[in-house]
Design a protein around this motif. Structure first.
Motif, PDB file in Angstrom:
ATOM      1  N   GLN A 301     -12.124  63.711  27.071  1.00 17.25           N
ATOM      2  CA  GLN A 301     -10.688  63.488  27.105  1.00 17.25           C
ATOM      3  C   GLN A 301     -10.330  62.285  27.973  1.00 17.25           C
ATOM      4  OE1 GLN A 301      -8.579  64.989  25.166  1.00 17.25           O
ATOM      5  NE2 GLN A 301     -10.217  66.272  24.332  1.00 17.25           N
ATOM      6  N   CYS A 302     -11.098  62.079  29.031  1.00 17.66           N
ATOM      7  CA  CYS A 302     -10.865  60.912  29.885  1.00 17.66           C
ATOM      8  C   CYS A 302     -11.176  59.628  29.124  1.00 17.66           C
ATOM      9  CB  CYS A 302     -11.725  61.024  31.142  1.00 17.66           C
ATOM     10  SG  CYS A 302     -11.783  59.538  32.147  1.00 17.66           S
ATOM     11  N   LEU A 303     -12.265  59.601  28.370  1.00 17.76           N
ATOM     12  CA  LEU A 303     -12.628  58.410  27.598  1.00 17.76           C
ATOM     13  C   LEU A 303     -11.590  58.111  26.524  1.00 17.76           C
ATOM     14  CD1 LEU A 303     -16.467  59.039  27.193  1.00 17.76           C
ATOM     15  CD2 LEU A 303     -15.347  57.466  28.772  1.00 17.76           C
ATOM     16  N   GLY A 307      -8.883  54.794  26.541  1.00 17.27           N
ATOM     17  CA  GLY A 307      -9.105  53.864  25.443  1.00 17.27           C
ATOM     18  C   GLY A 307     -10.547  53.450  25.246  1.00 17.27           C
ATOM     19  N   VAL A 308     -11.491  54.121  25.880  1.00 18.81           N
ATOM     20  CA  VAL A 308     -12.906  53.799  25.651  1.00 18.81           C
ATOM     21  C   VAL A 308     -13.318  54.248  24.259  1.00 18.81           C
ATOM     22  CG1 VAL A 308     -15.270  54.200  26.459  1.00 18.81           C
ATOM     23  CG2 VAL A 308     -13.404  53.979  28.115  1.00 18.81           C
ATOM     24  N   GLU A 328     -14.964  46.459  25.630  1.00 16.70           N
ATOM     25  CA  GLU A 328     -14.264  45.982  26.822  1.00 16.70           C
ATOM     26  C   GLU A 328     -13.769  47.142  27.683  1.00 16.70           C
ATOM     27  OE1 GLU A 328     -13.541  45.195  23.744  1.00 16.70           O
ATOM     28  OE2 GLU A 328     -14.319  43.137  23.570  1.00 16.70           O
ATOM     29  N   ALA A 329     -13.256  48.195  27.039  1.00 16.92           N
ATOM     30  CA  ALA A 329     -12.778  49.361  27.790  1.00 16.92           C
ATOM     31  C   ALA A 329     -13.937  50.098  28.453  1.00 16.92           C
ATOM     32  CB  ALA A 329     -12.011  50.302  26.857  1.00 16.92           C
ATOM     33  N   LEU A 330     -15.080  50.169  27.766  1.00 12.47           N
ATOM     34  CA  LEU A 330     -16.254  50.808  28.349  1.00 12.47           C
ATOM     35  C   LEU A 330     -16.736  50.036  29.572  1.00 12.47           C
ATOM     36  CD1 LEU A 330     -18.472  52.968  28.232  1.00 12.47           C
ATOM     37  CD2 LEU A 330     -19.720  51.495  26.625  1.00 12.47           C
ATOM     38  N   GLN A 331     -16.688  48.716  29.500  1.00 12.39           N
ATOM     39  CA  GLN A 331     -17.101  47.902  30.645  1.00 12.39           C
ATOM     40  C   GLN A 331     -16.148  48.102  31.826  1.00 12.39           C
ATOM     41  OE1 GLN A 331     -17.571  43.788  29.315  1.00 12.39           O
ATOM     42  NE2 GLN A 331     -18.505  44.510  27.407  1.00 12.39           N
ATOM     43  N   ARG A 332     -14.842  48.158  31.562  1.00 18.15           N
ATOM     44  CA  ARG A 332     -13.876  48.397  32.640  1.00 18.15           C
ATOM     45  C   ARG A 332     -14.101  49.771  33.270  1.00 18.15           C
ATOM     46  NH1 ARG A 332     -10.214  46.108  28.833  1.00 18.15           N
ATOM     47  NH2 ARG A 332      -9.493  48.217  28.293  1.00 18.15           N
ATOM     48  N   PHE A 333     -14.390  50.735  32.419  1.00 20.24           N
ATOM     49  CA  PHE A 333     -14.626  52.101  32.891  1.00 20.24           C
ATOM     50  C   PHE A 333     -15.830  52.141  33.837  1.00 20.24           C
ATOM     51  CE2 PHE A 333     -16.426  56.319  32.695  1.00 20.24           C
ATOM     52  CZ  PHE A 333     -15.346  57.180  32.562  1.00 20.24           C
TER      53      PHE A 333
END
Length: 1039
Positions: A301-303, A307-308, A328-333
């Motif tokens: 749910q967090c991902l 927006g990951v 890009e969202a995965l990298q920010r995460f």
């Protein structure tokens, strides 16, 4: 002194080979080395001896010394143990290369094929002590100077592959790159041998290679035909790995590694992470190696929220597919989580590059893990026999948070090589397979604690590694189906569908058996006549009689006079839950009305399975009776104690009024209102729920036994982390929801209005009366505080002290401890002992290429030194001891993290198994309720199957409770450590420098610590009483 390369060109090639950090550089430099020496690569052990004879200068001799020592072990028979054996190893991962090295040392001809052409995996592997010793013995420090120089013992996969590749090449292993193994080619006729099907276009020499042993180390996605695989499934688990560039700056070197932080015992860290970044994790690990390596478990749910993941999909492959992940969202995460975990001290986090030149960050699914049902097989055709073995991930996929992958992978590699040796000796094929399967049974149970302590003695022989080894645990007759003669139809093995935990014990079997047992237990009670499993229980007397038979001290039959059927039934249900650990699956109303016969049968079957083996006697039943779970009972009392404490704490805030869920029928969920089938029912506070509905109102996490509470204000259930706090508390009351008071073993939970006559025991601690005044504030002297903060209530009774150090440092260390504590009421002296040790350490000559083993200490001295290192800045003056002790401390943290992750994984597997049982139970119950015209025999069969499912569910719930007891231990250990550190900080201050606020804060920490020590003491006493009762039960059974 002249460089060795000035006189022999081969020396330069050898040095280039040692220092090469890319796979292609290793291969090219070794090819050049062999060319300079006039040798052909892949020549087996003779090639090694020729290289050694021609490269005899000082730098090479240190490596030859190590390899000769290994090769000189008697088990290898001077490299002649397997001279007539031809082996094919598939996969150049760490396990494939390690087994290739062992086979080469045995003298076998070894050919290895690998589909990749380079090593590019930066991910870091945790190393057990024996793997460190094993790699050192193979010259790890010669190939990789930074091997195990940090505070944690680990190595990147790429570096491990490189050093093992170099050893394999030196020992004459023939390696082919860019070649994919696709299958086996059986011998076409008598007199021919087995070949491999390879792509694309293998060289003729490799295509024509005949072998009689195949070892597959090609990873979990490739298991050779004939092997069956079992899936170990838990609930959805999403892992994220990230590798950042390690610039090796001073600032980076000073950032401490994280051996592992788990939500299961350190919820505050993850709550802070969630508030600061919006990231919700289950755990996180940070290793500093060639890269800054982070691995974590994220919630779906967090991902989705961040927006990951673009969209939620029920299929895991689609959920984590490249099309559904936003890079890009995965990298920010990953960057935000890593930055928070290291307090921003790593500066700008730049991603390392993966094999495709992209940022090295990825999300993966480890919801299910595969495990081969067997580790070896034999195939025969036209008289040609082939021995097949599995190692690495295709044998057992490791659970990454445990750090067991490479260690158990190496053990499996040793076991596989031992199997090949036994095969080459001419042992019977079934005997070889039986021995291998006996070893395979041990693999999943291995840990650094339960293997032989002297890692220096580890070798190929399993007896050097496994204590209490039984190579005949599996008999040759049990492995006949692992021998395939391809001309015949192979025998199929039974495949277990899923792992549902502990085996069912004492199942009720049939309705007739259950009815007979109930009649026996209730015989002789006035007014009780059990003739069936429905109407005979409507008046409540039969159920009260059953409870009284099993626990006579709870209620006298005379006290039932005047009670109505509903009141008597409700009382029996409550006592059975509170004092026997039998959780209701049917409501009192349904029992009296006779409206839920299946629920009543399932409930009575729990009594039967729990107390079936109990002798028919008037005395009380032991809590250690087969099938009962004292852990379930303990957690039930803990939950009630927690609720009473919270209710008292919130009495003023709630205005004395508690909002409760409306009581409803046992066949309806109290939260969603939907129908509840028997196997789905979870009873909490007298209400029934779906397990899937019983979640934290805030975070929606599954609520485990002993880890939740119902808020008296809004009536919702919360995990302890998110339980709403009252606006104010009494001064001095520090017992929060994360620190519940554990119940004492003598706690009773009798309902008001009914008294139980119990004989007072001499010396027993009375249960505190709520009407009594609260405890007074505790004032302890400085020596008492010292002893309190140093309490160690859970020593390992089986822990053997390590051997004495080679230098006489124990007495010096003990003297240093006695003379160096400040602020503890001890004399202040100059720590000359540590100076002497440090000086001795500096003056000890050793080569920069070799790394000394950690100096072993007596266990009590080591523990005291660790305390000293944490509390006194003086230890900074002695970096040698500080470095050693910090490594030990990190190892202990790693053990706790691994223990927590083992529990978490098993809890997830239990949850998945319970869902499967519930689904099966729903099908059976629907069949029983709808098929009124079905033959009576068919109905009895369905009821029997339903009772078996109920028994399996009870076993899983009991195991779940046992795990949650261990979670309580971990929570208390973590909290005591934190409070201990905080208290030591205050105690190290000079009394004259403390303000009134400081003293008040110190007293507050001290009260918390006292409460926590009492809780740990209660838990330990509970475990000791259970151990003694189980021991008494075992003695009685033997008598």
């Amino acid at each position: 002194m002249a460089s060795p390369t000035s006189t022999n060109p081969a020396h330069a090639h050898f040095e280039s080979f040692l220092q090469a950090q890319l796979c292609q550089d290793v291969l090219s430099s070794f090819q050049e080395l062999c060319g300079a020496l006039g040798l052909e690569p892949g020549g087996g052990l003779p090639q090694y001896h020729k290289i050694k004879d021609q490269l005899n200068y000082w730098s090479a001799k240190s490596l030859w010394t190590k390899l000769d020592k290994r090769a000189g072990q008697p088990v290898y028979q001077q490299g002649r143990a397997c001279t007539s054996t031809k082996c094919l190893v598939v996969g150049a991962g760490p396990c494939g290369l390690r087994v290739a090295v062992e086979l080469a040392l045995l003298g076998a001809r070894v050919v290895l094929v690998e589909k990749r052409t380079k090593f590019s995996r930066h991910n870091v592997l945790h190393l057990w002590p024996f793997t460190i010793h094993d790699l050192r013995a193979l010259g790890a420090k010669k190939f990789y100077g930074r091997f195990c120089t940090g505070t944690l013992d680990h190595i990147s996969i790429r570096q491990l592959q490189l050093l093992l590749l170099k050893v394999a090449l030196l020992l004459g292993v023939e390696i082919h790159w860019g070649v994919t193994f696709t299958g086996l080619q059986p011998p076409p006729r008598k007199g021919s041998g087995w070949h491999a099907q390879l792509q694309p276009n293998p060289p003729a020499q490799l295509a024509n290679y005949e072998f009689d042993v195949l070892i597959s180390a090609a990873g979990g996605k490739f298991v050779p035909e004939g092997f069956k695989v079992r899936e170990m499934r838990g609930k959805l688990a999403i892992g994220i790995t990230a590798n950042f560039v390690n610039g090796r700056t001073v600032e980076e070197t000073q950032v401490p590694e994280i051996s592992g932080v788990a939500r299961i015992y350190n919820q505050s860290f993850f709550q802070s992470l969630l508030k600061a970044t919006g990231i919700d994790l289950e755990n996180i690990v940070y290793y500093k190696d060639d890269t800054h390596y982070f691995v974590m478990t994220a919630k779906k749910q967090c991902l989705l929220r961040l927006g990951v993941l673009r969209q939620d999909w029920p299929d895991t492959d689609r959920l984590l597919g490249s099309a559904n992940v936003v890079p890009e969202a995965l990298q920010r995460f990953a960057r935000a989580a890593a930055d928070f975990a290291t307090h921003g001290k790593l500066g700008k986090l730049e991603f390392a590059q993966d094999a495709h030149g992209q940022p090295d960050v990825s999300a993966f699914d480890f919801t299910s893990m595969m495990r081969a049902e067997s580790s070896a097989r034999v195939q025969e055709k036209h008289g040609a026999r082939l021995l097949l073995g599995l190692v690495g991930d295709c044998l057992v996929e490791p659970f990454w948070p445990l750090g067991t992958g490479v260690a158990r992978g190496f053990l499996a590699a040793f076991d596989a090589a031992w199997m090949v040796k036994r095969w080459a000796e001419g042992a019977e094929s079934l005997e070889v397979l039986a021995e291998r399967e006996s070893l395979y049974q041990l693999l999943s149970q291995t840990s650094p604690e339960n293997m032989h302590r002297n890692v220096a003695q580890y070798g190929l022989d399993p007896a050097t590694r496994y204590p209490n080894l039984n190579l005949r645990a599996v008999t040759p007759n049990q492995v006949r189906d692992l021998y395939d003669v391809l001309a015949k139809e192979p025998v199929q093995r039974n495949n277990d569908k899923t792992d549902t935990g502990m085996p069912a014990t004492g199942s009720a079997g049939t309705q007739e058996e259950l009815l007979r047992w109930c009649q026996e237990q209730t015989a002789g009670y006035p007014g009780v006549h059990v003739s069936d499993l429905s109407s005979s229980w409507a008046d409540g007397l039969a159920l009260c009689a059953l409870v009284h038979r099993l626990q006579p001290g709870l209620l006298e039959p005379s006290e039932l006079q005047g009670l109505g059927a509903l009141e008597a039934t409700a009382w029996a249900l409550k006592v059975a839950e509170n004092e026997l650990g039998i959780t209701p699956v049917v409501s009192a109303q349904a029992v009296v009305a006779g409206s839920d016969p299946l629920g009543l049968i399932a409930y009575l079957s729990h009594f039967h399975s729990a107390f079936k083996s109990t002798a028919h006697s008037p005395g009380p039943v032991s809590q250690a009776s087969p099938g009962t779970s004292s852990a379930v009972l303990f957690l039930s009392k803990l939950q009630r104690t927690l609720q009473r404490s919270r209710a008292k704490e919130n009495a003023e805030d709630a205005g004395g009024k508690k909002l409760r869920l409306e009581a409803g029928a046992g066949d309806l969920c109290a939260l969603c209102g939907e129908h509840l089938y028997v196997l789905e029912r979870l009873c909490v506070n007298g209400h029934f729920f779906h397990r899937s509905c019983f979640r934290c109102h805030t975070c929606e996490v599954t609520l485990w036994p002993g880890g939740y509470e119902q808020h008296p204000g809004d009536g919702h259930f919360y995990c302890l982390q998110h339980l709403p706090q009252p606006d104010h508390k009494e001064e001095g009351s520090d017992r929060g929801p994360e620190s519940p008071e554990l119940p004492t073993p003598s706690e009773n939970s009798m309902p008001p209005g009914l008294s139980t006559p119990t004989a007072s025991q001499e010396g027993a601690s009375p249960v505190p009366d709520p009407s009594q005044p609260t405890r007074r504030q505790i004032r302890l002297s400085s020596p008492e505080r010292q002893r309190l903060s140093s309490l160690n209530l859970t020593p390992d009774p089986e822990m053997e002290p390590p051997p004495k150090p080679p230098r006489s440092c124990s007495a010096l260390a003990r003297h240093a401890l006695e003379s160096s504590f400040v602020g503890w009421g001890l004399p202040v002296q100059s720590p000359q002992a540590l100076v002497a040790m440090e000086k001795e350490e500096k003056e000890s000559p050793f080569s920069s290429e070799e790394e000394e083993e950690d100096v072993p200490l007596d266990s009590d001295v080591e523990q005291a030194l660790q305390t000293f290192a944490k509390t006194s800045a003086t230890m900074n003056n002695y970096p040698t001891w500080r470095r050693t002790l910090l490594r030990r401390a990190k190892e202990e943290e790693m053990k706790r993290f691994c223990k927590a992750q083992t529990i978490q994984r098993r809890l997830n597997e239990i949850e998945a198994a319970l869902r499967e049982l519930e689904a099966e139970g729903v099908k059976l119950e629907l069949a029983l309720r709808r098929q009124s015209s079905s033959p009576e025999q068919q109905k009895k069969l369905w009821v029997g199957q339903l009772l078996q499912l109920v028994d399996k569910k009870n076993s899983l719930v009991a195991e779940e409770a046992e795990l949650m007891i261990t979670v309580q231990e971990l929570n208390l250990e973590e909290k005591q450590w934190q409070l201990d550190q905080e208290l030591r900080g205050y105690m190290n201050w000079e009394e004259t420098l403390k303000t009134a606020a400081d003293r008040q804060a110190e007293d507050q920490v001290l009260r918390k610590l006292v409460d926590l020590v009492n809780q740990r003491d209660a838990l330990i006493r509970f475990q000791e009483e259970r151990r003694l009762s189980e021991l008494a039960l075992g003695t009685g059974a033997q008598g």
